[in-house]
Motif scaffolding. Structure first.
Motif, PDB file in Angstrom:
ATOM      1  N   PRO A   1       0.808  -1.230   0.000  1.00 18.02           N
ATOM      2  CA  PRO A   1       0.000   0.000   0.000  1.00 18.02           C
ATOM      3  C   PRO A   1       0.836   1.272   0.000  1.00 18.02           C
ATOM      4  N   GLN A   2       2.065   1.189   0.500  1.00 15.25           N
ATOM      5  CA  GLN A   2       2.930   2.368   0.514  1.00 15.25           C
ATOM      6  C   GLN A   2       3.339   2.786  -0.893  1.00 15.25           C
ATOM      7  N   TYR A   3       3.618   1.797  -1.732  1.00 16.98           N
ATOM      8  CA  TYR A   3       4.141   2.110  -3.060  1.00 16.98           C
ATOM      9  C   TYR A   3       3.112   1.943  -4.176  1.00 16.98           C
ATOM     10  N   ASN A   4       2.104   1.111  -3.962  1.00 15.04           N
ATOM     11  CA  ASN A   4       1.129   0.861  -5.018  1.00 15.04           C
ATOM     12  C   ASN A   4      -0.263   0.721  -4.414  1.00 15.04           C
ATOM     13  N   PRO A   5      -0.832   1.830  -3.944  1.00 21.36           N
ATOM     14  CA  PRO A   5      -2.152   1.740  -3.315  1.00 21.36           C
ATOM     15  C   PRO A   5      -3.253   1.310  -4.276  1.00 21.36           C
ATOM     16  N   ASP A   6      -2.981   1.359  -5.588  1.00 21.45           N
ATOM     17  CA  ASP A   6      -3.983   0.958  -6.570  1.00 21.45           C
ATOM     18  C   ASP A   6      -3.928  -0.520  -6.920  1.00 21.45           C
ATOM     19  N   GLN A   7      -3.043  -1.269  -6.263  1.00 25.82           N
ATOM     20  CA  GLN A   7      -2.951  -2.692  -6.594  1.00 25.82           C
ATOM     21  C   GLN A   7      -4.299  -3.369  -6.355  1.00 25.82           C
ATOM     22  N   GLY A   8      -4.669  -4.223  -7.302  1.00 27.44           N
ATOM     23  CA  GLY A   8      -5.940  -4.922  -7.211  1.00 27.44           C
ATOM     24  C   GLY A   8      -7.035  -4.284  -8.038  1.00 27.44           C
ATOM     25  N   LYS A   9      -6.815  -3.032  -8.479  1.00 29.78           N
ATOM     26  CA  LYS A   9      -7.795  -2.376  -9.336  1.00 29.78           C
ATOM     27  C   LYS A   9      -7.598  -2.827 -10.777  1.00 29.78           C
ATOM     28  N   PRO A  10      -8.617  -2.703 -11.626  1.00 29.98           N
ATOM     29  CA  PRO A  10      -8.474  -3.104 -13.030  1.00 29.98           C
ATOM     30  C   PRO A  10      -7.303  -2.391 -13.696  1.00 29.98           C
ATOM     31  N   MET A  11      -6.609  -3.103 -14.573  1.00 33.32           N
ATOM     32  CA  MET A  11      -5.467  -2.528 -15.265  1.00 33.32           C
ATOM     33  C   MET A  11      -5.925  -1.477 -16.269  1.00 33.32           C
ATOM     34  N   THR A  12      -5.260  -0.340 -16.272  1.00 35.34           N
ATOM     35  CA  THR A  12      -5.619   0.739 -17.179  1.00 35.34           C
ATOM     36  C   THR A  12      -5.059   0.465 -18.575  1.00 35.34           C
ATOM     37  N   ASP A  13      -5.600   1.182 -19.562  1.00 37.67           N
ATOM     38  CA  ASP A  13      -5.078   1.070 -20.926  1.00 37.67           C
ATOM     39  C   ASP A  13      -3.631   1.523 -20.992  1.00 37.67           C
ATOM     40  N   GLU A  14      -3.286   2.548 -20.192  1.00 35.59           N
ATOM     41  CA  GLU A  14      -1.901   3.013 -20.170  1.00 35.59           C
ATOM     42  C   GLU A  14      -0.970   1.909 -19.678  1.00 35.59           C
ATOM     43  N   ALA A  15      -1.378   1.222 -18.621  1.00 37.80           N
ATOM     44  CA  ALA A  15      -0.550   0.150 -18.085  1.00 37.80           C
ATOM     45  C   ALA A  15      -0.384  -0.970 -19.097  1.00 37.80           C
ATOM     46  N   LYS A  16      -1.477  -1.336 -19.773  1.00 34.53           N
ATOM     47  CA  LYS A  16      -1.390  -2.387 -20.786  1.00 34.53           C
ATOM     48  C   LYS A  16      -0.425  -1.994 -21.900  1.00 34.53           C
ATOM     49  N   LYS A  17      -0.434  -0.716 -22.259  1.00 37.54           N
ATOM     50  CA  LYS A  17       0.466  -0.246 -23.306  1.00 37.54           C
ATOM     51  C   LYS A  17       1.921  -0.453 -22.890  1.00 37.54           C
ATOM     52  N   HIS A  18       2.227  -0.115 -21.649  1.00 37.74           N
ATOM     53  CA  HIS A  18       3.601  -0.239 -21.185  1.00 37.74           C
ATOM     54  C   HIS A  18       4.008  -1.693 -20.952  1.00 37.74           C
ATOM     55  N   LEU A  19       3.064  -2.510 -20.501  1.00 39.22           N
ATOM     56  CA  LEU A  19       3.390  -3.895 -20.158  1.00 39.22           C
ATOM     57  C   LEU A  19       3.323  -4.834 -21.341  1.00 39.22           C
ATOM     58  N   TYR A  20       2.405  -4.581 -22.264  1.00 41.27           N
ATOM     59  CA  TYR A  20       2.179  -5.537 -23.341  1.00 41.27           C
ATOM     60  C   TYR A  20       2.321  -4.938 -24.741  1.00 41.27           C
ATOM     61  N   GLY A  21       2.681  -3.669 -24.815  1.00 39.19           N
ATOM     62  CA  GLY A  21       2.807  -3.022 -26.109  1.00 39.19           C
ATOM     63  C   GLY A  21       4.107  -3.385 -26.800  1.00 39.19           C
ATOM     64  N   LYS A  22       4.265  -2.866 -27.998  1.00 34.61           N
ATOM     65  CA  LYS A  22       5.436  -3.184 -28.807  1.00 34.61           C
ATOM     66  C   LYS A  22       6.715  -2.630 -28.200  1.00 34.61           C
ATOM     67  N   LYS A  23       6.602  -1.544 -27.413  1.00 36.12           N
ATOM     68  CA  LYS A  23       7.814  -0.940 -26.859  1.00 36.12           C
ATOM     69  C   LYS A  23       8.581  -1.916 -26.005  1.00 36.12           C
TER      70      LYS A  23
END
Length: 229
Positions: free
Chosen positions: A207-229
């Motif tokens: 919770p100190q570093y990622n209080p949003d853990q457990g929430k649905p993944m955003t489109d931005e996150a998907k881009k960074h995690l699963y995109g071509k980059k």
């Protein structure tokens, strides 16, 4: 002092488990993988594969300049050798622990990770992929369950880096379509580790570093995690 490049993933938790158990002083440098921090040029100098976790040991084994290490299994092995903790220095117990560490790095983690992706995050639900990774996940849980029969920890009475590597991934069994009621030895092992004070401290960082853990993944996150980059 250990500079620890961290995010709240199973691979990140492997290292916090060790650092808390060993009582090593460390400084957390959060790498928010959902915002693309893993592609920062300064981080890539430490972790060229653009993945967390990574460390920089300011007082490395043997002395000399600060030492950067990436890959969670390599970090665990290094920290064990540095401290003399959670891995025998020589003999059968060392290699028993290492073979299970490598089993996790080569199979348990990657296969469960693919399971997560196709079950939870993929925009397109592909039955073949889901079935393939669910079936392999269940097989791997079966391997671990059999190994834990009659033991407190993976190689016996000793809590080792093999346990630290496997435990964070096993916590996500429900999301992997795996019923832990089918694996009672794993259930008991998870409870045993979860009650350790160092485990409680390690997971208190979430919770100190990622209080949003457990929430649905955003489109931005998907881009960074699963995109071509």
């Amino acid at each position: 002092m250990i500079d620890f490049y961290y995010w709240t993933t199973p691979n990140g938790h492997k290292i916090t488990l060790f650092l808390e158990e060993a009582g090593l002083p460390y400084t957390v440098h959060p790498i928010n993988i959902g915002k693309g921090d893993q592609f920062d040029p300064d981080f890539l100098k430490i972790a060229p594969n653009n993945r967390i976790p990574a460390i920089v040991d300011q007082a490395p084994i043997g002395g000399g300049e600060p030492l950067a290490i990436f890959e969670s299994g390599a970090i665990l092995e290094y920290l064990a050798d540095k401290t003399g903790l959670f891995l025998a220095k020589s003999g059968p117990k060392r290699y028993q622990a290492l073979q299970w560490l490598y089993w996790q790095m080569g199979g348990f983690g990657p296969m469960l990770g693919q399971n997560h992706h196709f079950n939870q995050y993929a925009d397109e639900k592909i039955p073949y992929a889901i079935n393939r990774y669910v079936n392999e996940s269940r097989r791997l849980y079966g391997v671990l369950n059999k190994q834990l029969a009659g033991k407190d920890f993976i190689i016996g009475d000793d809590y080792t880096i093999a346990d630290m590597a496997c435990y964070p991934w096993a916590l996500y069994a429900e999301r992997q379509d795996v019923d832990l009621n089918d694996y009672p030895h794993i259930q008991a092992w998870i409870k045993r580790i979860a009650e350790r004070p160092a485990t409680i401290a390690a997971y208190a960082l979430i919770p100190q570093y990622n209080p949003d853990q457990g929430k649905p993944m955003t489109d931005e996150a998907k881009k960074h995690l699963y995109g071509k980059k």
